[in-house]
Design an enzyme around this catalytic site. Structure first.
Site, PDB file in Angstrom:
ATOM      1  N   ASP A  27       0.838  -1.206   0.000  1.00 57.60           N
ATOM      2  CA  ASP A  27       0.000   0.000   0.000  1.00 57.60           C
ATOM      3  C   ASP A  27       0.875   1.259   0.000  1.00 57.60           C
ATOM      4  O   ASP A  27       1.995   1.240   0.512  1.00 57.60           O
ATOM      5  CB  ASP A  27      -0.910  -0.023   1.240  1.00 57.60           C
ATOM      6  CG  ASP A  27      -2.059   0.957   1.118  1.00 57.60           C
ATOM      7  OD1 ASP A  27      -2.331   1.436  -0.007  1.00 57.60           O
ATOM      8  OD2 ASP A  27      -2.679   1.257   2.147  1.00 57.60           O
ATOM      9  N   ASN A  75     -10.559  -2.932  -6.229  1.00 56.84           N
ATOM     10  CA  ASN A  75      -9.735  -2.020  -7.041  1.00 56.84           C
ATOM     11  C   ASN A  75     -10.349  -1.705  -8.409  1.00 56.84           C
ATOM     12  O   ASN A  75      -9.964  -0.733  -9.052  1.00 56.84           O
ATOM     13  CB  ASN A  75      -8.319  -2.578  -7.234  1.00 56.84           C
ATOM     14  CG  ASN A  75      -7.452  -2.450  -6.003  1.00 56.84           C
ATOM     15  OD1 ASN A  75      -6.531  -3.228  -5.781  1.00 56.84           O
ATOM     16  ND2 ASN A  75      -7.730  -1.456  -5.154  1.00 56.84           N
ATOM     17  N   ARG A  78     -11.571   1.929  -9.086  1.00 54.96           N
ATOM     18  CA  ARG A  78     -10.659   3.061  -9.339  1.00 54.96           C
ATOM     19  C   ARG A  78     -10.891   3.629 -10.734  1.00 54.96           C
ATOM     20  O   ARG A  78     -11.509   2.962 -11.579  1.00 54.96           O
ATOM     21  CB  ARG A  78      -9.215   2.589  -9.198  1.00 54.96           C
ATOM     22  CG  ARG A  78      -8.931   2.201  -7.772  1.00 54.96           C
ATOM     23  CD  ARG A  78      -7.486   1.971  -7.514  1.00 54.96           C
ATOM     24  NE  ARG A  78      -7.316   1.762  -6.081  1.00 54.96           N
ATOM     25  CZ  ARG A  78      -6.199   1.950  -5.420  1.00 54.96           C
ATOM     26  NH1 ARG A  78      -5.112   2.337  -6.057  1.00 54.96           N
ATOM     27  NH2 ARG A  78      -6.140   1.745  -4.128  1.00 54.96           N
ATOM     28  N   ARG A 201      -4.905  -2.302   8.774  1.00 55.73           N
ATOM     29  CA  ARG A 201      -6.060  -3.158   8.558  1.00 55.73           C
ATOM     30  C   ARG A 201      -5.732  -4.243   7.534  1.00 55.73           C
ATOM     31  O   ARG A 201      -4.722  -4.163   6.840  1.00 55.73           O
ATOM     32  CB  ARG A 201      -7.285  -2.343   8.129  1.00 55.73           C
ATOM     33  CG  ARG A 201      -7.035  -1.443   6.946  1.00 55.73           C
ATOM     34  CD  ARG A 201      -8.307  -0.696   6.530  1.00 55.73           C
ATOM     35  NE  ARG A 201      -7.993   0.243   5.477  1.00 55.73           N
ATOM     36  CZ  ARG A 201      -7.878   1.563   5.632  1.00 55.73           C
ATOM     37  NH1 ARG A 201      -8.073   2.119   6.807  1.00 55.73           N
ATOM     38  NH2 ARG A 201      -7.576   2.334   4.602  1.00 55.73           N
ATOM     39  N   SER A 203      -7.951  -5.313   5.017  1.00 55.92           N
ATOM     40  CA  SER A 203      -8.541  -5.035   3.698  1.00 55.92           C
ATOM     41  C   SER A 203      -8.926  -6.301   2.923  1.00 55.92           C
ATOM     42  O   SER A 203      -8.596  -6.437   1.747  1.00 55.92           O
ATOM     43  CB  SER A 203      -7.576  -4.172   2.858  1.00 55.92           C
ATOM     44  OG  SER A 203      -7.370  -2.938   3.478  1.00 55.92           O
TER      45      SER A 203
HETATM   46  C1  FPP Z   1      -1.940   0.055  -3.326  1.00 57.47           C
HETATM   47  O1  FPP Z   1      -1.492   1.383  -3.356  1.00 57.47           O
HETATM   48  C2  FPP Z   1      -1.384  -0.685  -4.451  1.00 57.47           C
HETATM   49  C3  FPP Z   1      -2.124  -1.250  -5.434  1.00 57.47           C
HETATM   50  C4  FPP Z   1      -3.601  -1.194  -5.461  1.00 57.47           C
HETATM   51  C5  FPP Z   1      -1.509  -1.938  -6.564  1.00 57.47           C
HETATM   52  C6  FPP Z   1      -0.192  -2.596  -6.324  1.00 57.47           C
HETATM   53  C7  FPP Z   1       0.439  -2.823  -7.633  1.00 57.47           C
HETATM   54  C8  FPP Z   1       1.751  -2.760  -7.905  1.00 57.47           C
HETATM   55  C9  FPP Z   1       2.770  -2.566  -6.886  1.00 57.47           C
HETATM   56  C10 FPP Z   1       2.260  -2.850  -9.312  1.00 57.47           C
HETATM   57  C11 FPP Z   1       1.865  -4.046 -10.110  1.00 57.47           C
HETATM   58  C12 FPP Z   1       2.103  -5.344  -9.430  1.00 57.47           C
HETATM   59  C13 FPP Z   1       2.961  -6.315  -9.826  1.00 57.47           C
HETATM   60  C14 FPP Z   1       2.989  -7.585  -9.057  1.00 57.47           C
HETATM   61  C15 FPP Z   1       3.887  -6.193 -10.966  1.00 57.47           C
HETATM   62  P1  FPP Z   1      -2.551   2.547  -3.434  1.00 57.47           P
HETATM   63  O2  FPP Z   1      -2.687   2.968  -4.854  1.00 57.47           O
HETATM   64  O3  FPP Z   1      -3.838   2.137  -2.788  1.00 57.47           O
HETATM   65  O4  FPP Z   1      -1.856   3.666  -2.604  1.00 57.47           O
HETATM   66  P2  FPP Z   1      -2.565   4.828  -1.756  1.00 57.47           P
HETATM   67  O5  FPP Z   1      -3.199   4.150  -0.561  1.00 57.47           O
HETATM   68  O6  FPP Z   1      -1.424   5.697  -1.374  1.00 57.47           O
HETATM   69  O7  FPP Z   1      -3.549   5.502  -2.656  1.00 57.47           O
END
Ligand code: FPP
Length: 254
Positions: A27, A75, A78, A201, A203
């Site tokens: 996250d 997700n 989004r 959490r 999630s």
């Molecule tokens: C949460 O950060 C992260 C995600 C929903 C996506 C995670 C994906 C990657 C790291 C890249 C692709 C994965 C692989 C395995 C190549 P957030 O966007 O919710 O962050 P925030 O809470 O700061 O908004």
């Protein structure tokens, strides 16, 4: 497979135990980018570099299973551009990593409702799973379109169906029956759950499987979570005493 709750491996350098299975909620990508006045996808792109570094570090430490929460069922809500950008990053990652995975013996597996993923992503996922099937070094388990409650609901429906048709007897149901009907069937439960990005959490992640996992929450946002931060987390795990309901004295005397 039901989990072997004592299954940890000896850490190569300090001699302390390292977890056999680490699960990570990655996250903080969006906030990391916003702090830099860049679009959210910039954070996800940096997050892929963290994925590469942590996969390599976990493999070197001798961790057997690494599960990464890459895309939840929620997700999809989004903005469309962010969803398609994440799918593109995933596809590029798999295309770019296949040679390294084969060289390092990393086997890819996925948990989640994969059928809803775009066809091109599903295609490369299935090919990578197939091509790395015989790898024995470490299992990289990507949670994609994954949700813990829907996983449990599907398992319960399937168990109920089998009871109704007579192939299962409700009086003989055990925890193993449930384990065997989850996406994670055949994998050990996570020993250690890490969440980056400052939220405390779960999630909807691996709700059944993390019952006995040690939890580790860090303020560090995922793009900044690299080898040094991972080793610090593993050291924290190594210092903990896992009691599984027993007393400390019982554990000490074996
Ligand atoms: C949460 O950060 C992260 C995600 C929903 C996506 C995670 C994906 C990657 C790291 C890249 C692709 C994965 C692989 C395995 C190549 P957030 O966007 O919710 O962050 P925030 O809470 O700061 O908004």
């Amino acid at each position: 497979m039901s989990s072997d709750k004592t299954a940890t491996v000896e850490k190569q350098d300090s001699g302390g135990p390292v977890p056999r299975h680490v699960a990570i909620i990655m996250d903080g990508n969006g906030r990391w980018a916003e702090e830099r006045h860049r679009p959210r996808l910039f954070g996800h792109r940096a997050g892929v570099d963290s994925v590469r570094e942590i996969v390599e570090c976990a493999r070197t430490l001798g961790i057997d299973f690494l599960t990464l929460y890459a895309f939840s069922t929620e997700n999809w809500n989004r903005p469309e551009g962010e969803v398609s950008g994440l799918m593109g990053l995933l596809k590029n990652y798999l295309q770019a990593e296949l040679t390294t995975m084969l060289r390092n013996g990393v086997r890819l597996q996925c948990i989640g409702l994969l059928q809803s993923l775009p066809d091109d992503v599903l295609d490369i996922l299935q090919r990578t799973i197939e091509e790395t099937r015989a790898c024995t070094g470490m299992t990289l388990n990507l949670a994609l379109n994954y949700g813990g409650r829907s996983e449990l609901l599907s398992a319960m429906k399937e168990i109920a169906r089998q009871c109704q048709e007579g192939s299962l007897d409700w009086q003989s149901l055990t925890e193993s029956t449930i384990n065997d009907h989850l996406f994670t069937a055949g994998q050990p439960d996570p020993d250690f759950l890490i969440r980056t990005g400052g939220e405390n959490r779960l999630s909807n992640f691996l709700l059944w499987q993390v019952s006995y996992a040690e939890l580790y929450f860090t303020e560090t946002k995922w793009p900044d979570f690299r080898k040094e931060q991972f080793l610090k987390a593993i050291e924290s795990f190594s210092r903990r005493q896992r009691r599984f309901g027993k007393t400390g004295a019982q554990i000490a005397t074996g």
